[in-house]
Design an enzyme around this catalytic site. Structure first.
Site, PDB file in Angstrom:
ATOM      1  N   SER A   1       0.861  -1.188   0.000  1.00  0.00           N
ATOM      2  CA  SER A   1       0.000   0.000   0.000  1.00  0.00           C
ATOM      3  C   SER A   1       0.892   1.230   0.000  1.00  0.00           C
ATOM      4  O   SER A   1       2.049   1.158   0.420  1.00  0.00           O
ATOM      5  CB  SER A   1      -0.852   0.038   1.271  1.00  0.00           C
ATOM      6  OG  SER A   1      -0.066   0.425   2.382  1.00  0.00           O
ATOM      7  N   ASP A   2       0.373   2.360  -0.479  1.00  0.00           N
ATOM      8  CA  ASP A   2       1.102   3.588  -0.190  1.00  0.00           C
ATOM      9  C   ASP A   2       0.953   3.822   1.315  1.00  0.00           C
ATOM     10  O   ASP A   2       0.068   3.266   1.961  1.00  0.00           O
ATOM     11  CB  ASP A   2       0.594   4.777  -1.011  1.00  0.00           C
ATOM     12  CG  ASP A   2       1.651   5.882  -1.058  1.00  0.00           C
ATOM     13  OD1 ASP A   2       2.596   5.850  -0.227  1.00  0.00           O
ATOM     14  OD2 ASP A   2       1.551   6.783  -1.901  1.00  0.00           O
ATOM     15  N   TRP A   3       1.830   4.641   1.849  1.00  0.00           N
ATOM     16  CA  TRP A   3       1.917   4.784   3.313  1.00  0.00           C
ATOM     17  C   TRP A   3       0.668   5.490   3.860  1.00  0.00           C
ATOM     18  O   TRP A   3       0.526   6.696   3.730  1.00  0.00           O
ATOM     19  CB  TRP A   3       3.193   5.552   3.638  1.00  0.00           C
ATOM     20  CG  TRP A   3       4.421   4.704   3.861  1.00  0.00           C
ATOM     21  CD1 TRP A   3       5.266   4.801   4.939  1.00  0.00           C
ATOM     22  CD2 TRP A   3       4.949   3.646   3.050  1.00  0.00           C
ATOM     23  NE1 TRP A   3       6.265   3.851   4.829  1.00  0.00           N
ATOM     24  CE2 TRP A   3       6.107   3.134   3.692  1.00  0.00           C
ATOM     25  CE3 TRP A   3       4.552   3.040   1.849  1.00  0.00           C
ATOM     26  CZ2 TRP A   3       6.865   2.077   3.184  1.00  0.00           C
ATOM     27  CZ3 TRP A   3       5.306   1.996   1.345  1.00  0.00           C
ATOM     28  CH2 TRP A   3       6.436   1.529   2.003  1.00  0.00           C
TER      29      TRP A   3
ATOM     30  N   GLY B   1      -2.361   4.325   2.884  1.00  0.00           N
ATOM     31  CA  GLY B   1      -3.331   4.221   1.787  1.00  0.00           C
ATOM     32  C   GLY B   1      -4.423   3.180   2.014  1.00  0.00           C
ATOM     33  O   GLY B   1      -5.316   3.029   1.183  1.00  0.00           O
TER      34      GLY B   1
END
Ligand code: BGC
Length: 724
Positions: free
Chosen positions: A232-234, A236
């Site tokens: 995941s993006d941080w 996200g």
């Protein structure tokens, strides 16, 4: 390790151990399972080198010296080289240094398409064209992964703006998704064999991309066969169940309550309370763990001898310098003003704060603690030597210190703050006060620079943007140059019409206030630690510029398709109303005048391209291949490189199509007087479009044109092709 052994490992893991492997237990790492010999999985940003180390649970620099590394050209600079070999070398260096720093995954490259020049992170991406981006991302990813390090191609998908980046919902047609926004990701996965993909923060059609079934399960896994790790993006991830059920494998975030992450304790609780069927949940968790173990195995983290990497290797500086050189784009050179003659300059005046600015430590997660950074001012001094006096005047006032030697306080990182959607009122007041001080001081700085300009032998202006503008977490308010530069440059060009104007930017700027008056104009980017030296080599003629714009420079923001036909940045939702007409596809089709077109760039020599032919060499029922031949000659008096661009146009399209699309290119290096004969191949996909009705790419039989061009606006030859 065999697949059977991986399965055996999975069967030995407890639920808690598995869950520990699928979420961050530090900002940049998961937990390992020591008893089974599974190490933690360590990641690091980012696209311009390996980022400094942070404390495990605070966004605070560790504060030691060991993590200073090679500062690499940003992806826009790399794209401006139009050189696949340099993309490979960049990847190889990035992977080697990531491994050298003990990382397992480097959170790079960023390959979102530039939809609007104001996007704060444009500099991290490769411009506006899916083909150019695809061609460069493949060697880049291969280069990284040769080092037993995983890439993490980001941000999947449609992360085309920073405004409301955490929740903005993108409404885009299936055709634009498939033709513009996904091809580079598909190439990275299918051709580059990328082992890692990062989900984007934003939503697509109502669902967050980090747990988007259609994007992750249907497209990425099913259609493209991706079997690596989806990170995941941080911050996200927004929902435990969705994250569990989707193809996301690893949740990372920006807060230190690691056990509270969606894929941590809440997941275990959900299983234990029976809110979700245990068997289904465990099967899904096993899939995630399997993906992680498989990649770990490929990186030789579980057994075998793993490459150790190194960093700051002296021998790698050459590739960094080469990339910086080839990324410089010469935009104007009236009367052959450039290159400047070193011998004739006894007194050089350098104006513009970017000349003296170190850019490495800015931009958000792409920041780099550089081992060193050659600023343009250093570069000019280095190349001219002791017989020339180099005078520096900032010309405008920027109180945000960019030169680390002037002292910065970078102990706290703004990344967690950048995830705060609304700016605090305090910040607004501070910004206003800053703007006031700026205005007051600017007049004084300008007068000083202008008076010095009168009696210098040559004047070089180095301005543009900084990472206060080209940055993660916010889009630029407009395309204008900050710090009153328009006024300064206009006045400077009155006093010294021969000023060499250099724009150091990460994305296009509006230069309409003065561009017609400038005789010479050079675009350089955040070109890494060797950037200033490379710029000096180009300006003083040791290197012949060969960069080409990977993105259109529109005259003004109001000309951009995302503004005219679509929305930017939109509200809670943003409609991509321009559809497939992104970048030159729009300017070209709708006949909109640009400041500098896609693919554009000058050289100190002249090239002629002739003899274009395009022939269908094989035409079976389902395979069409077109062989394109032409010659490129250097008719000038010095060696240089031309970028031959091949566009394809449909003469009578059955659906709406762009006037032409880039489908092949070759950077051709030629000695003075030399000619090379080039053959390029276009496969079926060069003639295809996404057919929304039937859900797939389609090639219509008919008459096409193959165009040989120097830029999107300079076609030099056309050949007809009939596809049956
Ligand atoms: C950025 C990513 C980055 C991550 C980790 C996020 O805010 O969007 O590109 O890799 O942080 O620093």
């Amino acid at each position: 390790m065999t697949d059977e052994k991986i399965e055996a490992l999975i069967s030995e893991l407890t639920l808690q151990e598995k869950v520990d492997m699928i979420h961050g237990s530090e900002f940049f790492s998961t937990k390992g399972v020591e008893r089974l010999g599974i190490p933690p999985f360590k990641t690091s940003d980012g696209p311009m080198g390996v980022r400094k180390d942070f404390k495990k649970d605070a966004w605070t620099d560790i504060g030691l010296s060991y993590d200073a590394v090679s500062y690499m050209p940003c992806n826009t600079a790399l794209a401006a080289t139009w050189n696949r070999e340099l993309a490979y070398l960049a990847g190889r260096l990035l992977g080697k240094e990531a491994r050298g720093r003990g990382k397992d995954m480097i959170l790079a490259p960023g390959i979102n398409i530039m939809r609007n020049p104001r996007c704060g992170r444009s500099f991290e991406y490769m411009g506006e064209d899916p083909y150019l981006t695809s061609e460069l991302v493949v060697p880049l990813v291969k280069g990284i992964e040769e080092n037993d390090v995983s890439s993490c191609v980001k941000h999947f998908a449609l992360n085309n703006q920073e405004t409301k980046r955490l929740e903005v919902n993108v409404e885009v047609s299936e055709r634009a998704l498939r033709e513009i926004y996904l091809p580079a990701f598909e190439a990275a996965v299918k051709k580059g064999k990328a082992k890692g993909i990062m989900g984007a923060y934003n939503k697509l059609r109502g669902t967050h991309c980090c747990h988007h079934e259609y994007l992750l399960d249907k497209i990425l896994r099913e259609e493209w066969g991706f079997d690596g790790i989806v990170v995941s993006d941080w911050g996200g991830v927004h929902d435990t169940k969705e994250a569990l059920m989707s193809s996301l494998d690893m949740e990372m975030s920006v807060t230190s309550d690691f056990d509270d992450y969606y894929l941590a304790d809440p997941l275990i609780k959900m299983i234990e309370s029976g809110e979700i069927d245990r068997e289904t949940a465990v099967a899904k968790i096993d899939d995630k763990v399997r993906h992680i173990l498989k990649v770990m195995n490929e990186l030789r983290m579980l057994d075998g001898e793993r490459k150790s990497g190194t960093y700051n290797d002296f021998n790698d500086k050459e590739a960094l310098r080469r990339t910086a050189r080839e990324s410089v784009v010469l935009l104007k050179n009236d009367d052959g003003m450039l290159p400047l003659d070193k011998k004739k300059i006894k007194k050089l005046l350098v104006i513009g704060e970017n000349a003296n600015r170190m850019q490495a430590l800015g931009g958000g997660s792409a920041e780099i603690k550089a081992l060193y950074e050659i600023t343009p001012l250093m570069g000019f001094n280095m190349i001219l030597g002791g017989n020339t006096q180099v005078i520096y005047k900032p010309g405008y006032y920027n109180e945000d210190i960019g030169n680390i030697w002037a002292g910065t306080d970078d102990s706290e990182n703004g990344q967690a703050d950048s995830l705060n959607a609304s700016p605090e009122p305090e910040k607004k007041v501070k910004d206003e006060e800053k703007a006031k001080r700026q205005k007051e001081k600017n007049a004084e700085y300008m007068a000083d620079a202008l008076s010095a300009a009168k009696d210098a032998d040559a004047v070089i202006y180095v301005g543009g943007l900084t990472h206060d503008f080209d940055t993660e977490g916010q889009d630029r308010a407009d395309m204008k140059l900050p710090y009153g530069q328009d006024e300064l440059i206009s006045k400077l060009l009155e006093v010294r019409p021969d000023t060499v104007v250099v724009m150091q930017v990460g994305s296009p700027v509006d230069m309409s206030a003065w561009v017609d008056k400038a005789k010479s104009l050079v675009c350089c980017w955040y070109a890494g630690m060797e950037g200033g030296a490379a710029l000096a080599e180009v300006i003083f003629g040791d290197v012949n510029p060969s960069g080409r714009l990977p993105e259109t420079f529109p005259v003004s923001e109001n000309d951009c398709p995302s503004v005219v036909l679509g929305e930017f940045p939109g509200g809670d939702s943003v409609k991509y109303g321009e559809d497939i007409f992104v970048g030159y596809r729009y300017y070209d089709t709708y006949d909109v005048h640009t400041a500098f077109p896609f693919g554009y760039g000058l050289s100190y020599t002249d090239f002629v391209m002739t003899g274009l032919s395009a022939n269908v060499v094989k035409n079976t029922k389902d395979r069409k291949r077109v062989e394109v031949k032409f010659s490129v000659s250097n008719i000038g008096s010095r060696a240089g490189a031309e970028v031959a661009q091949i566009y394809v146009a449909d003469k009578l399209p059955k659906v709406k199509k762009a006037a032409k699309e880039l489908k092949a290119f070759e950077k051709v290096y030629l000695e003075a007087g030399e000619t090379k004969h080039i053959t390029l191949e276009l496969d079926e996909s060069a003639f295809s479009y996404y057919d929304e009705e039937n859900g797939g790419f389609k090639v219509d039989a008919g008459n096409y044109m193959v165009l040989l061009a120097k830029s999107a606006e300079e076609v030099v030859d056309i050949a007809d092709v009939i596809l049956k």
